[in-house]
Enzyme design. Structure first.
Site, short mmCIF file in Angstrom:
data_model
loop_
_atom_site.label_atom_id
_atom_site.label_comp_id
_atom_site.label_asym_id
_atom_site.label_seq_id
_atom_site.Cartn_x
_atom_site.Cartn_y
_atom_site.Cartn_z
N SER A 25 0.80 -1.24 0.00
CA SER A 25 0.00 0.00 0.00
C SER A 25 0.82 1.28 0.00
CB SER A 25 -0.96 0.01 1.20
OG SER A 25 -2.11 -0.73 0.90
N LYS A 42 0.16 3.80 -2.68
CA LYS A 42 -0.80 4.91 -2.59
C LYS A 42 -0.10 6.27 -2.51
CE LYS A 42 -4.56 2.24 -0.42
NZ LYS A 42 -3.96 0.90 -0.23
N SER A 78 -6.01 3.69 4.56
CA SER A 78 -5.45 2.87 3.47
C SER A 78 -6.55 2.18 2.69
CB SER A 78 -4.46 1.83 4.01
OG SER A 78 -3.64 1.33 2.97
#
Length: 433
Positions: free
Chosen positions: A61, A64, A125
């Site tokens: 993640s 991102k 997230s």
């Protein structure tokens, strides 16, 4: 250990979790237990420590962060607005509500603002939120992935491959992975390139830290969708691994990538950025806790072992004071610099670092006097660091300038022929007797 070290390593991997409050000092020369790691000066981009930092590895993640960059760039360029609404697609709905994936649940057929989706992505997230943002910016996630890779190249990154906007493994996207990618594709980036992305993200868009620094925030307060989004960053205030000054940036976890974390903290104007890729515990297993403990170790290394130093004329060997002038109406002249030489140095090197004033050889006599006339603000020489250290900086960092111009503080006109003659006669008789 594998890989190059750009500085002495440090260990904090065995810190007792219960007593950890972000002030522990890493002593000795221990090791970081991770597949790769790096820490840089967040103000200059100077690399302070690196371990296996060029290898492309899973980032999960932390992907991102690139989505954050492109969203904020689109807002800045006027292509999208924070308050504009977007009705989520069926793909976003399914992935935002898929079991086992990090998410803020989004309702089918509902519209959400760019700001709501952005905060859900950064704080909680949210994978569905990230995909929704990619569709808002580029029309489809596949087109957005092209923008991600193009932006990485533009930022000077060298070891990367983005395949989706969220950091999920493509195989976990319920068959809805972006067009142009394969079902077994993964987002991979080197630790150094993640540090580059982090550096550019917070320098180009410093408001990033306003959101990434939040420990929690309510999503859609006062509605039936209200929920408390809790940050996955364990270094933030109120979290288990609270670290003084921490205000970002992004965690990541997948079976492929292991546990990853890009951290940053600021104290008294000094900022450091660290990246850990797949932190391991004492048994060599991926560990969520260790990514925070070891990130704190890297940040400690910056705060405890380095110091930002400003060097000026007063620090020069044989500090100049006033400089003698030849054939001027005045016999001396003071000099100045516009700003000091700013360096990030290991603390033990601070007292060993010397600067010297070097006057322009075309503007001085053989015995070192400046030759009149001299205009105020005129460059008369440089202040420079003696034997500057070899240093590395991430792409688009700010390499240290080891010299600054030295200028005259005032105008000194050339003395008249009569005055020069009188001085010459006086000097002659002085030398004679």
């Amino acid at each position: 250990m594998n890989g190059r070290k750009t500085a002495s390593a440090l260990l904090v991997s065995m810190l007792a979790v219960a007593g950890f409050q972000g002030e522990a000092f890493a002593a000795g020369e221990p090791e970081i237990h991770a597949d790769a790691a790096i820490v840089i000066d967040g103000n200059s981009g100077k690399i302070l420590y690196g371990e296996n930092e060029h290898e492309e590895l899973g980032i999960a993640s932390m992907t991102k962060m690139m989505t954050e960059y492109l969203v904020q760039e689109a807002v800045k360029d006027g292509k999208i607005k924070w308050d504009q609404s977007y009705k989520i697609s069926d793909k976003v709905y399914q992935l935002a509500n898929a079991p086992g994936l990090s998410n803020v649940p989004l309702k089918q057929g509902e519209s959400y603002t760019v700001k709501e989706l952005y905060e859900a992505m950064v704080i909680k997230s949210g994978n569905g939120a990230a995909i929704a943002l990619s569709e808002i910016v580029a029309g489809s996630e596949g087109e957005f992935v092209k923008q991600m890779n193009a932006k990485a190249k533009e930022l000077g990154m060298k070891h990367y491959h983005f395949v989706n906007s969220s950091g999920l493994s493509n195989v976990d996207m319920l068959g809805m992975y972006p067009e142009g990618t394969e079902p077994d594709d993964e987002n991979v980036v080197s630790a150094e390139d993640m540090a580059t992305l982090a550096y550019r993200l917070i320098h180009d868009y410093p408001e990033t830290l306003e959101t990434s620094g939040l420990s929690s925030k309510k999503f859609r307060p006062g509605t039936e969708e209200e929920l408390t989004m809790k940050s996955t960053n364990g270094l933030l205030k109120g979290k288990s691994f609270y670290y003084k000054g921490a205000d970002g940036l992004k965690t990541g976890t997948t079976p492929f990538a292991g546990t990853t974390f890009t951290a940053t903290a600021e104290r008294n104007g000094n900022r450091y950025i660290s990246v850990i890729l797949d932190a391991k515990d004492a048994n060599g297993q991926s560990s969520s806790a260790e990514r925070f403990i070891q990130s704190a170790a890297l940040l400690d290394y910056g705060f405890n072992e380095f110091e930002e130093v400003d060097l000026s004329l007063k620090d020069a060997t044989a500090a100049p004071g006033n400089i003698k002038v030849y054939n001027g109406k005045e016999k001396e002249l003071s000099v100045a610099i516009k700003e000091p030489i700013a360096l990030t140095l290991p603390k033990e090197q601070k007292e060993k670092t010397e600067v010297e004033l070097v006057l322009d050889p075309d503007k001085v006599t053989n015995d070192g006097k400046l030759i009149a006339p001299i205009e105020k603000g005129e460059k008369v020489g440089v202040l420079k660091v003696k034997n500057p250290p070899e240093e590395e900086y991430i792409p688009d960092g700010v390499p240290a300038d080891y010299s600054v111009d030295v200028t005259a503080d005032k105008t000194v006109e050339k003395a008249s022929w009569v005055v020069r003659s009188a001085r010459g006669i006086k000097s002659f008789f002085k030398d004679l007797f």
